[in-house]
Design a protein around this motif. Sequence first.
Motif, mmCIF file in Angstrom:
data_model
loop_
_atom_site.group_PDB
_atom_site.id
_atom_site.type_symbol
_atom_site.label_atom_id
_atom_site.label_comp_id
_atom_site.label_asym_id
_atom_site.label_seq_id
_atom_site.Cartn_x
_atom_site.Cartn_y
_atom_site.Cartn_z
ATOM 1 N N LEU A 1 56.598 29.784 26.986
ATOM 2 C CA LEU A 1 56.063 29.979 28.330
ATOM 3 C C LEU A 1 57.153 30.158 29.384
ATOM 4 O O LEU A 1 57.084 31.029 30.237
ATOM 5 C CB LEU A 1 55.225 28.749 28.682
ATOM 6 N N ARG A 2 58.174 29.304 29.305
ATOM 7 C CA ARG A 2 59.124 29.181 30.411
ATOM 8 C C ARG A 2 59.840 30.474 30.765
ATOM 9 O O ARG A 2 59.881 30.852 31.925
ATOM 10 C CB ARG A 2 60.112 28.059 30.124
ATOM 11 N N PHE B 1 54.891 21.154 21.514
ATOM 12 C CA PHE B 1 55.285 21.200 22.933
ATOM 13 C C PHE B 1 56.512 22.078 23.118
ATOM 14 O O PHE B 1 56.594 22.871 24.044
ATOM 15 C CB PHE B 1 55.565 19.795 23.461
ATOM 16 N N ASN C 1 53.612 35.644 31.112
ATOM 17 C CA ASN C 1 53.352 34.239 30.814
ATOM 18 C C ASN C 1 51.873 33.913 30.636
ATOM 19 O O ASN C 1 51.505 32.761 30.472
ATOM 20 C CB ASN C 1 54.028 33.320 31.842
ATOM 21 N N ARG C 2 51.022 34.922 30.656
ATOM 22 C CA ARG C 2 49.600 34.690 30.372
ATOM 23 C C ARG C 2 49.268 35.014 28.924
ATOM 24 O O ARG C 2 48.271 34.573 28.390
ATOM 25 C CB ARG C 2 48.717 35.560 31.276
ATOM 26 N N ILE D 1 46.956 34.887 22.981
ATOM 27 C CA ILE D 1 47.345 33.843 23.932
ATOM 28 C C ILE D 1 48.524 33.047 23.393
ATOM 29 O O ILE D 1 48.695 32.892 22.189
ATOM 30 C CB ILE D 1 46.145 32.910 24.269
ATOM 31 N N HIS D 2 49.343 32.530 24.320
ATOM 32 C CA HIS D 2 50.549 31.798 23.920
ATOM 33 C C HIS D 2 50.220 30.533 23.159
ATOM 34 O O HIS D 2 51.006 30.081 22.333
ATOM 35 C CB HIS D 2 51.372 31.453 25.148
ATOM 36 N N GLU D 3 49.059 29.933 23.470
ATOM 37 C CA GLU D 3 48.672 28.710 22.776
ATOM 38 C C GLU D 3 48.575 28.986 21.274
ATOM 39 O O GLU D 3 48.993 28.178 20.449
ATOM 40 C CB GLU D 3 47.326 28.202 23.292
ATOM 41 N N ILE E 1 48.014 21.459 23.365
ATOM 42 C CA ILE E 1 48.544 22.658 24.018
ATOM 43 C C ILE E 1 47.443 23.685 24.263
ATOM 44 O O ILE E 1 47.702 24.889 24.312
ATOM 45 C CB ILE E 1 49.710 23.293 23.241
ATOM 46 N N TYR F 1 55.503 25.702 22.732
ATOM 47 C CA TYR F 1 54.635 26.124 23.823
ATOM 48 C C TYR F 1 55.443 26.376 25.094
ATOM 49 O O TYR F 1 55.371 27.446 25.694
ATOM 50 C CB TYR F 1 53.551 25.068 24.072
ATOM 51 N N PHE F 2 56.230 25.394 25.473
ATOM 52 C CA PHE F 2 56.957 25.559 26.725
ATOM 53 C C PHE F 2 58.179 26.463 26.561
ATOM 54 O O PHE F 2 58.607 27.104 27.506
ATOM 55 C CB PHE F 2 57.309 24.204 27.325
#
Lengths: 338, 377
Positions: B130-131, B123, B150-151, B240-242, B321, B126-127
């Motif tokens: 992303l943030r 988490f 952020n994509r 991808i960010h995941e 996620i 991931y965030f």
Amino acid sequence: MTSRWIVAAGFACAVLPGLAAAATLDDVKARGALHCGTAPNIPGYAFTDDKGDRRGFDIDLCKAMAAAIFGDANKFKLTPVGPRDAFAALQTAAVDILTHRFTWTYNRDAGSGLNFTRVMFYDGQGFMVRKSLNVKSVNELNGASICVGQGTTTELNIADYFRSHSMKYTIVTFADLDEARRAYDEGRCDSWSNDRGSLAARGLGLKNRDDHVILPETISKEPIAPMVRQGDSQWEDIARWTFDALIAAEELGITSANVDELKAKSENPEIKRLLGVTDDLGQKNGLPASWAYDAIKQVGNYGEIFERHLGPKTRLGMSRGQNALWTNGGMMMAPPFR
Amino acid sequence: MRAVFVQASVAAAVAAIAYFFVHNSLENLERLNVKTGFQFLARPAGFGITQHLIPYDEDSSYGRAFLVALLNTLLVSAISVVLATIIGFTVGLARLSRNWLVAKLATAYVETIRNVPLLLHLFFWYFAVLRPLPGPRQSVVFGGVAFLNNRGLYLPAPILEPGFAAIPIALLVAGLATGALVWWSRRTRLRTGRHHSVIWYAIVLLIGLPFVADVLAGFPIGWDIPRLAGFNFQGGVVVIHEFVALTVGLSIYSAAYVAEIVRAGVLAVPKGQVEAARSLGLRPGQVNRLVVVPQALRVIVPPLTSQYLNLTKNSSLAAAIAYPEIMLVFAGTVLNQTGQPFEVMTITMAVYLGLSLIISLVMNWYNRRITLKERTS
């Protein structure tokens, strides 16, 4: 040693199938509590309030069943189950009924060993977007990325809708519905999609709810219905007719507040039958004559339950819409009690 | 004879119990009107998946969705195993460093990282990734061809035109030639004691030959550069960010354990070995490479195997996620849509069991190769 094993194995073979085949109602009565499987946490439907009590629309349905069976709406035990384990929990008799958020679909009904009782909430899949995107319709979402939580028919609905409208999309699927909302909130996706009921409920967790809007289109029909095991039609009847009684009560104007008065004074023959004054409808299903009275008195009619947890005065602020009575242009109708 | 009889009876009992459970489940499923079978794998899946290494769309079958998910699990596990090993060895050796600061930093790393649950790591990354990133329209641009938002990270994708085969062939030839050079160099050293460095020849070969092939074939590789269309970028390849968050989280978390395993392995080598090596006149690097590491590896490899197994199984936390691996796609969406939990969970368990057995097999083979061989002559 060996002979003991053979006896034990024989015992297991003989008894195990017998146990599960017994009538669910007898099991529940013997146990003294109804076991309901509910969603772990979704505001309005099944959640834990500030005082630590489990509350919600789905939980009231469970309470109504408990009241109909025992005359006491508190004789129930809740098992929070995620979508992945819910069917198995019901199949293996860990719960007696799923008052959950499951859409009634062919594949879930046929060949799963489970049956849907009756639709208690008409939902449909919607989309939330940021107001700043200036999008007015789902049809403007070509090429958008969409965050969804898994566990319903969400992914399939989006795929079907976008492909039938020749639009591109990227779907980002989360195992947990609230993580999907969080990722959308952090900007991972242009849109967040779920059942409208869920968007209203879980949308409360957004950093700033006012920056977002739910688009007008509903791209799917999601009739949400409690589920029971297949093969015990008495139990299925009890569940369905208890829920029907809640709706019939609203049709007949019976509320938790006036039910005593109507039971004593009403001259309406259907009210008298339903409340067990002139007829004993309950005994045909192995329930006390006061089954419907107990459920209405202790939990309230369908409208009361809706207003208490989902209606305009709650944080979710949903209107009745399709869930209004058929007499008010909605789709809620109970078969006659006669 | 008696031992054989005991073994046979135990085996028979185990088989009987297994048969009882399987038979009982099947009978009960039948009684509960649950339809079983694997026919659903051929039906169309109908849903989309963000990352697929093989062609996949909504018309593909559930079986193909399974393959896509399996490959995603394999990809993230393989990369994370490599990264965790590199970081783990570095940190493990750093913790033994005589440099106070380096040793303490490594200690801090190990103690912080391994005492936080992996799910929180995921988490966090991931965030954390992303943030701070901007939306697609405000993307960070790298040289006009790569875009970060952020994509995801959008990179140019190679488009293979006729004649591109010359490049991999050139690369293969260069690889073979380098191998031959290394073999020749080692043989000469063993025979004459003279050391010929081949590294520069190797670099020239590995870069030069493919380049020459590229020129001769008339630059057969084009580039598909991502461009902004509507909400998002189209074209190119997207990381991808995941995937990034999962790889980073898994690697960093597992590396803390690998570091401790490495430290234990090195400390298990008797001090006398190092002293003996030094007294023979070996340089510090040679002491490590020729004396310490080979002996430490014997201690390191068995627990390292467990760590690799853990890492692979931990990749299933990715469902949280949104990385489309086997738990999320197959034991999630497919299970939900088909309503076949028994079949889906059986296949999923078989996948993790199979992966674990393969890793064990490879690591055990490697372990046998590096065990101390006592020479009698």
